[in-house]
Scaffold this motif. Sequence first.
Motif, short mmCIF file in Angstrom:
data_model
loop_
_atom_site.label_atom_id
_atom_site.label_comp_id
_atom_site.label_asym_id
_atom_site.label_seq_id
_atom_site.Cartn_x
_atom_site.Cartn_y
_atom_site.Cartn_z
N HIS A 275 26.53 3.46 -28.26
CA HIS A 275 27.88 3.31 -28.81
C HIS A 275 28.26 1.85 -29.05
O HIS A 275 29.44 1.51 -29.14
CB HIS A 275 28.89 4.06 -27.94
CG HIS A 275 28.55 5.52 -27.88
ND1 HIS A 275 28.82 6.37 -28.92
CD2 HIS A 275 27.86 6.23 -26.95
CE1 HIS A 275 28.32 7.57 -28.62
NE2 HIS A 275 27.74 7.51 -27.43
N CYS B 55 31.38 8.59 -35.39
CA CYS B 55 30.57 8.93 -34.23
C CYS B 55 31.31 9.98 -33.39
O CYS B 55 32.54 10.04 -33.38
CB CYS B 55 30.31 7.68 -33.39
SG CYS B 55 29.27 7.99 -31.94
N CYS C 74 31.92 9.92 -30.45
CA CYS C 74 32.75 9.28 -29.41
C CYS C 74 34.13 8.92 -29.95
O CYS C 74 35.00 8.48 -29.20
CB CYS C 74 32.07 8.02 -28.87
SG CYS C 74 32.10 6.63 -30.02
N CYS D 170 28.59 3.54 -34.74
CA CYS D 170 27.81 3.40 -33.50
C CYS D 170 26.32 3.50 -33.80
O CYS D 170 25.90 4.23 -34.71
CB CYS D 170 28.18 4.49 -32.50
SG CYS D 170 29.84 4.29 -31.82
ZN LIG Z 1 29.93 6.28 -30.60
#
Ligand SMILES: [Zn+2]
Length: 324
Positions: free
Chosen positions: A164, A174, A176, A181
């Motif tokens: 990340h 991403c 996340c 990332c």
């Molecule tokens: Zn990420």
Amino acid sequence: MEGEIVAGVDIGGTNSVVGLVDKSGTILLKERFSTLAHDPPQEFVPRLVAVITTLLARLPAGSRLGGIVLASPAANARQGIIDNPANFKWGRVDLIAMIRRMLDVPTALINDGDAAVLGEMRFGVASGLSNVLLLTLGTGVGAGMVMDGKLIQGASGAGTEFGHVSIDPKGRDCGCGKRGCAETYVSASGVRRTVFELLSHRLEPTFLRDISFNDLTTEIISRLAVEGDPIAVEAFEQTGAYLGHILANAVAIFDPEAVVLSGGLVNAGDILMSPVRRSFEEHVLERYRGSVRLLTSTLNDGEAAILGAASIAWEMTIAASVRA
Ligand SMILES: [Zn+2]
């Protein structure tokens, strides 16, 4: 204790693998099953426990499970919590407590990248080294780091989250919640995304146009690349170029003796590693050139994390027997 074994569990975004391991680090039995990471963890745990108990029943009578260590993405070993893994719909979860409600066995948790780097240093390609950065290139990108012989787990216990590190703030979305990332480019899913980007603005004939995104695997892409498919070759060229650049930056931060690459994407072999090495050589700082080894895991898929987790489980059982 005679007949005692431990379980190392590698929890992945697509598949999980359970290995029953003896004290010498031999995996006696191993089984892979679908993680189904978009289902709640309350459904994962009974399936995991069933796999462990089924494997255990296949061992000679008198075999006893001394401990379980789970290697998972987004695992915080210090808190014993898995905290929002990027490719899972699990949120923040105490898997240890859920397992302990079903099995009366000492259970612990370690970040999957940390487990893999320990496995590679104790049983794999990094044995004898003491400054190692490991990246696992699977559904996502995991990482583990040992510096001066010590596993680096950081202030919070979350360890390094190399997957990340954003390499393009305007880049791909991403799991996340951030953009650009590393794992959106240099993972199994990243290569698939690269293929589809290439297909959208190139016209060459390729078998890849006949495959849906969900049916496309890195095995198919690497096979087509070996056969000379221009889009498949270009997808690995781009992936390798990104990865070599990322590794050159990592070396400038951590000064490792070796970088170990593992995970499903590495099975592509030279199709991936040739552009990685070219890009790494191009971008690495002069003083590190020639001194940092780029290694690929020689352990079977998932076994580094299983062996690393199992080695922690053995330390746990030894500590418990000393306390008893
Ligand atoms: Zn990420």
